[in-house]
Design a protein around this motif. Sequence first.
Motif, short mmCIF file in Angstrom:
data_model
loop_
_atom_site.label_atom_id
_atom_site.label_comp_id
_atom_site.label_asym_id
_atom_site.label_seq_id
_atom_site.Cartn_x
_atom_site.Cartn_y
_atom_site.Cartn_z
N LYS A 123 -64.42 92.18 -27.39
CA LYS A 123 -66.32 92.38 -27.64
C LYS A 123 -66.18 92.62 -29.01
O LYS A 123 -67.24 91.84 -29.86
N ALA A 124 -65.39 93.56 -29.59
CA ALA A 124 -65.51 93.69 -31.04
C ALA A 124 -65.23 92.49 -32.10
O ALA A 124 -65.77 92.46 -32.82
N LEU A 125 -64.22 91.85 -31.51
CA LEU A 125 -63.83 90.53 -32.45
C LEU A 125 -65.03 89.57 -32.49
O LEU A 125 -65.52 89.06 -33.59
N SER A 155 -76.86 100.37 -32.30
CA SER A 155 -77.02 100.68 -30.76
C SER A 155 -77.16 99.33 -30.01
O SER A 155 -76.60 99.01 -28.91
N ASP A 156 -77.70 98.11 -30.81
CA ASP A 156 -78.03 96.80 -29.83
C ASP A 156 -76.49 96.17 -29.78
O ASP A 156 -76.34 95.41 -28.70
N VAL A 161 -77.08 100.20 -23.39
CA VAL A 161 -77.81 99.63 -22.00
C VAL A 161 -78.91 99.48 -22.08
O VAL A 161 -79.59 98.68 -21.14
N GLU A 162 -79.76 100.45 -22.41
CA GLU A 162 -81.32 100.53 -22.61
C GLU A 162 -81.82 99.32 -23.06
O GLU A 162 -82.61 98.54 -22.68
N GLU A 201 -76.36 91.13 -24.78
CA GLU A 201 -75.32 91.48 -24.30
C GLU A 201 -74.26 91.57 -25.40
O GLU A 201 -73.67 90.24 -25.72
N PRO A 202 -73.87 92.52 -25.99
CA PRO A 202 -72.72 92.40 -26.99
C PRO A 202 -71.31 92.13 -26.63
O PRO A 202 -71.00 92.16 -25.72
N GLY A 203 -70.65 91.10 -27.56
CA GLY A 203 -69.39 90.96 -27.48
C GLY A 203 -68.90 90.02 -26.12
O GLY A 203 -67.81 89.65 -26.00
N VAL A 204 -69.93 89.24 -25.81
CA VAL A 204 -69.58 88.24 -24.61
C VAL A 204 -69.58 86.79 -25.34
O VAL A 204 -69.03 86.02 -24.67
N ASN A 205 -70.33 86.53 -26.31
CA ASN A 205 -70.27 85.21 -27.04
C ASN A 205 -70.83 85.45 -28.17
O ASN A 205 -70.76 86.46 -28.78
N LEU A 206 -71.18 84.37 -29.25
CA LEU A 206 -71.62 84.40 -30.48
C LEU A 206 -73.02 84.48 -30.62
O LEU A 206 -73.59 84.26 -31.56
#
Length: 410
Positions: free
Chosen positions: A106-108, A338-339, A366-367, A375-380
């Motif tokens: 996700k960080a990548l 946070s986002d 999460v909020e 949703e962070p880190g799942v796609n670009l």
Amino acid sequence: MVANGDMLLAWAKDAAYLEKGECGGAVTAILKNALETGLVDAVFAVEKGYDIYDAKPAFITNPEDIERLSGSLHCGTLLMPKLIKKFLDGAKNMKLAVTLKGCDAKALYELAKRQQINLDNIYTIGLNCGGSISPVAGRKMIEEKFGVSPDDVVKEEIDKGQFIIVTKDGEHKGIKIDELEEEGYGRRANCQRCKTKVPRQCDIACGNWGVPADKAGKATFIEVCSDKGAELINKVSGGIETAPTDPKFVAIRAKIEQAMYKLADKAREEQFAAMGEGQDRLSFIMKETSRCIKCYQCIENCPICYCVECSTKKPYLVTPGQVPPPFMFHMIRYVHVSDSCVNCGQCEELCAMDIPNALYMHALQVEMQEMFGYEPGVNLDLPVLALVEEPTERKRLSDTGDDQIFNIFN
Ligand code: FAD
Ligand code: SF4
Ligand code: SF4
Ligand code: SF4
Ligand code: SF4
């Protein structure tokens, strides 16, 4: 030929990798063959350091050196993408094969969308992840709960819901993770909340879930998650043996993944509730952060904090020379990060004052995800809001009088 979406069992052809590997050494064999065939210039992965509690990054260009990578280190708390950005120039000029836990993956992505890492140059080998254990907490747990000196442990693993140790005398001891966590031991708090169990944003995702009993420890279950992943497996096929997966075991793997999600939901509920809500939560965070010594570890190690000039160092925002720093120091990070927080736990793990930074940030994330759907880190996909102070952006702000940067990456 393997294709995107395929699932297979794999293990190393090389007897030494098969023996030393965590689950049959397929990953080691894939890395070696990727180097040998010239698919990548280097491998960036994790190896044992001083002892099994010490994971250190390894940068390897000679295929003969790959063997030292074999095995999983569950007390490793490294975050590989930040290291790729800092020390390998974001893979801008070299092709890499990298091993990644879910939070690494996700960080990548978050660093790639901020143009700090060239994803096109990286073959991402994801490792399923039930959780990791902080080295200090791990040693304490082994001493107190297992009644074993941590220095006598030669191997640790997480299997079938148990944390298992093997001592130098060959003794195996396992205790249920639920039981350990109820007593305050076990996985890191962020791992308990984590729902990235099979990192499908990687090119391939490897793990032991879904491996039939007769092949347990001798094969890894690979899910091919991209065309690049299929290309990788086809290119390195000389180094691995493969077998088809059985639908029964694919279903078992899915069931385990769902059970892990349930556990994470429970941990989120409990850990977030313990902070209180609204004003109470704010008071709790202000009290906890009031012991901050401004060591900057949370910023240095957060994958979202990549800025050349950090706002927390601006005298007009945070009064310099004050320890503990004004609450604004922490507020800036909450607003900027946070986002996109990937719940890697680095800002908590490495905090000199044991402030549970990742807990606050994850709760906020999460909020925000509930509010904005990001949703962070799942796609670009780009984050909701990013506020940074890069030189060109500062010029734009001063030219236009604007003070907010929305989706600067567009
Ligand atoms: P090997 O050939 O032994 O190669 C392992 C590779 O992983 C090496 O390249 C090594 O550098 C790299 N590595 C080791 N430790 C780390 C680390 N901490 N971070 C990044 N890279 C690392 N699978 C499951 O199905 N369920 C789980 O719950 C699960 N939990 C895991 C937790 C952790 C912290 C890790 C690292 C892995 C976990 N796995 C899990 C994956 C599993 O342990 C094996 O890594 C996988 O099946 C590949 O086996 P192998 O024999 O092919 O790997
Ligand atoms: Fe594994 Fe998730 Fe913990 Fe990262 S945060 S080490 S992916 S359980
Ligand atoms: Fe990881 Fe903490 Fe940054 Fe979130 S805020 S991405 S947990 S270092
Ligand atoms: Fe992190 Fe914000 Fe500092 Fe950038 S400016 S490094 S996002 S705290
Ligand atoms: Fe403060 Fe901890 Fe961050 Fe250091 S790591 S600056 S002590 S919150």
